[in-house]
Design a protein around this motif. Structure first.
Motif, PDB file in Angstrom:
ATOM      1  N   GLY A 184       0.989  -1.371   0.112  1.00 17.60           N
ATOM      2  CA  GLY A 184       0.130  -0.263  -0.228  1.00 17.60           C
ATOM      3  C   GLY A 184       1.281   1.419  -0.275  1.00 17.60           C
ATOM      4  O   GLY A 184       0.509   2.555   0.798  1.00 17.60           O
ATOM      5  N   VAL A 185       1.799   0.924  -0.173  1.00 16.43           N
ATOM      6  CA  VAL A 185       2.859   2.502  -0.542  1.00 16.43           C
ATOM      7  C   VAL A 185       3.163   2.996  -2.245  1.00 16.43           C
ATOM      8  O   VAL A 185       2.688   2.197  -3.067  1.00 16.43           O
ATOM      9  CB  VAL A 185       4.420   2.302  -0.121  1.00 16.43           C
ATOM     10  CG1 VAL A 185       3.528   1.655   1.474  1.00 16.43           C
ATOM     11  CG2 VAL A 185       5.503   0.965   0.035  1.00 16.43           C
ATOM     12  N   THR A 186       4.278   4.024  -2.625  1.00 13.91           N
ATOM     13  CA  THR A 186       4.422   4.053  -3.457  1.00 13.91           C
ATOM     14  C   THR A 186       5.689   3.135  -3.966  1.00 13.91           C
ATOM     15  O   THR A 186       6.650   3.247  -3.366  1.00 13.91           O
ATOM     16  CB  THR A 186       4.454   5.374  -3.479  1.00 13.91           C
ATOM     17  OG1 THR A 186       3.745   6.288  -2.808  1.00 13.91           O
ATOM     18  CG2 THR A 186       5.467   5.794  -4.873  1.00 13.91           C
ATOM     19  N   PRO A 187       5.700   2.704  -5.204  1.00 14.99           N
ATOM     20  CA  PRO A 187       6.756   1.804  -6.075  1.00 14.99           C
ATOM     21  C   PRO A 187       7.262   2.961  -5.812  1.00 14.99           C
ATOM     22  O   PRO A 187       6.918   3.973  -6.955  1.00 14.99           O
ATOM     23  CB  PRO A 187       5.769   0.693  -6.991  1.00 14.99           C
ATOM     24  CG  PRO A 187       4.705   1.834  -7.322  1.00 14.99           C
ATOM     25  CD  PRO A 187       4.168   2.299  -6.464  1.00 14.99           C
ATOM     26  N   ALA A 188       8.464   3.271  -6.558  1.00 15.90           N
ATOM     27  CA  ALA A 188       9.724   3.970  -7.028  1.00 15.90           C
ATOM     28  C   ALA A 188      10.628   2.907  -7.169  1.00 15.90           C
ATOM     29  O   ALA A 188      11.390   1.974  -7.220  1.00 15.90           O
ATOM     30  CB  ALA A 188      10.121   4.943  -5.737  1.00 15.90           C
ATOM     31  N   LEU A 210       7.800   7.463  -9.436  1.00 20.71           N
ATOM     32  CA  LEU A 210       8.548   8.306  -8.626  1.00 20.71           C
ATOM     33  C   LEU A 210      10.611   8.062  -9.214  1.00 20.71           C
ATOM     34  O   LEU A 210       9.828   6.465  -8.664  1.00 20.71           O
ATOM     35  CB  LEU A 210       8.179   8.909  -7.198  1.00 20.71           C
ATOM     36  CG  LEU A 210       9.212   8.625  -6.065  1.00 20.71           C
ATOM     37  CD1 LEU A 210       9.283  10.150  -5.920  1.00 20.71           C
ATOM     38  CD2 LEU A 210       8.654   7.956  -4.697  1.00 20.71           C
ATOM     39  N   VAL A 211      11.079   8.724  -9.244  1.00 24.31           N
ATOM     40  CA  VAL A 211      12.466   8.155  -9.553  1.00 24.31           C
ATOM     41  C   VAL A 211      13.746   8.816  -9.082  1.00 24.31           C
ATOM     42  O   VAL A 211      13.542  10.154  -8.898  1.00 24.31           O
ATOM     43  CB  VAL A 211      12.769   7.793 -11.244  1.00 24.31           C
ATOM     44  CG1 VAL A 211      13.849   8.125 -11.343  1.00 24.31           C
ATOM     45  CG2 VAL A 211      11.626   8.249 -12.082  1.00 24.31           C
ATOM     46  N   MET A 212      13.990   8.446  -8.644  1.00 18.88           N
ATOM     47  CA  MET A 212      16.104   8.696  -8.012  1.00 18.88           C
ATOM     48  C   MET A 212      16.610   8.956  -8.594  1.00 18.88           C
ATOM     49  O   MET A 212      17.208   7.337  -9.455  1.00 18.88           O
ATOM     50  CB  MET A 212      16.025   7.932  -6.856  1.00 18.88           C
ATOM     51  CG  MET A 212      17.361   7.981  -5.551  1.00 18.88           C
ATOM     52  SD  MET A 212      17.453   7.982  -4.581  1.00 18.88           S
ATOM     53  CE  MET A 212      17.818   5.758  -4.752  1.00 18.88           C
ATOM     54  N   ALA A 213      17.040   9.614  -9.385  1.00 17.35           N
ATOM     55  CA  ALA A 213      18.804   9.783 -10.005  1.00 17.35           C
ATOM     56  C   ALA A 213      19.427  10.615  -9.340  1.00 17.35           C
ATOM     57  O   ALA A 213      19.127  11.541  -9.221  1.00 17.35           O
ATOM     58  CB  ALA A 213      17.935  10.053 -11.835  1.00 17.35           C
TER      59      ALA A 213
END
Length: 293
Positions: A184-188, A210-213
């Protein structure tokens, strides 16, 4: 979707340094004392930080126990697990064998949870069902975070970029559904090729990922180039968690964040903090920029 604007990174706690092996060894020695980890997390919290990223490194369970020893922080801190820690699986399998590795990984789980995961994993291996093996891996990796406030789960850039290189849309879809349906959370997603990832997601119809870069003034780890990353940031609807903003310590916080906040819509940054002085300087500069957005 809202994530914390400042997220405490984990590299310093697990001895990662992208520029200097000597500095990495110093970090391992310094943070071998759990009290030093507690001090950094506590001071980050005192400065108003409420988000923490943590790789599922072998020290993850220890660090989560440190956090658990501080009830107020444990209750109010949001966590952003980064999975999987592939290097750790390879090392432990070499040292302990497959059975020993599984016992070690599952050590924090209750007996019923262990049996459920091992049964599901065993059936999946016999069926050679890769996607369900992936679901088992995810469940195992997230065990140290049971009962914590998880806001998003990041797929490590190694696996993200490997799946991307094979154009494996089904893997991304499976990961997104598994994280949403089971946690139940955001897939990133973490990536070292921001333009390739966001253009593929746009093609596949994935809305506002949602992307970490990496984003920094000198283009460190910005592949294929700083210019391409900046262009993609402007052309695609994406939420970005900026990492490597100081280019592994090459840049000073003031010049680094002047660049970061010249980019459109960056609202969240992951920071590595080793000392109180560094924490105060970094967070105050970021806050001064956030207040102008």
């Amino acid at each position: 979707m809202s994530i914390d604007p400042i997220i405490l990174g984990h590299n310093q706690f697990v001895g990662v340094d992208h520029l200097s092996q000597d500095r990495a060894r110093d970090r391992i020695e310094r943070f071998s004392d759990s009290q030093k980890i507690l001090d950094v997390i506590s001071y980050f919290y005192e400065l108003g930080g409420r988000g923490m990223m943590l790789s599922t490194h072998q020290r993850a369970t220890e660090i989560m126990k440190v956090v658990g020893s501080m009830p107020e922080i444990s209750k109010n801190m949001n966590f952003y697990p980064l999975i999987p820690y592939a290097q750790g699986y390879v090392r432990r399998a070499n040292e302990m064998g497959m059975v020993g590795m599984l016992n070690d990984v599952l050590e924090p789980a209750s007996t019923s949870t262990k049996l459920k995961i091992l049964f599901k994993g065993g059936i999946n291996v016999m069926r050679k069902d890769f996607l369900n093996i992936l679901s088992t891996l995810i469940d195992v990796e997230l065990l140290p975070f049971s009962g914590s406030n998880i806001k998003a789960v990041f797929l490590h850039n190694v696996l993200t970029d490997l799946a991307l290189s094979f154009r494996a849309q089904n893997i991304f879809e499976f990961y997104i559904d598994h994280i949403k349906d089971n946690y139940g959370v955001t897939p990133a997603f973490g990536t070292m090729n921001f333009p390739a990832l966001v253009s593929s997601f746009d093609e596949w119809g994935f809305k506002k990922p949602l992307v970490m870069a990496s984003f920094n003034k000198i283009g460190f780890q910005m592949n294929p180039s700083r210019e391409e990353c900046e262009r993609s940031f402007k052309n695609y609807d994406v939420d970005v968690l900026a990492m490597s903003t100081l280019a592994a310590g090459y840049l000073k916080p003031s010049e680094a964040y002047n660049y970061i906040f010249s980019l459109p819509n960056i609202k969240s940054i992951v920071v590595g903090i080793s000392t109180k002085e560094h924490a105060r300087e970094t967070i105050n500069i970021i806050r001064s920029h956030l207040e102008t957005i």
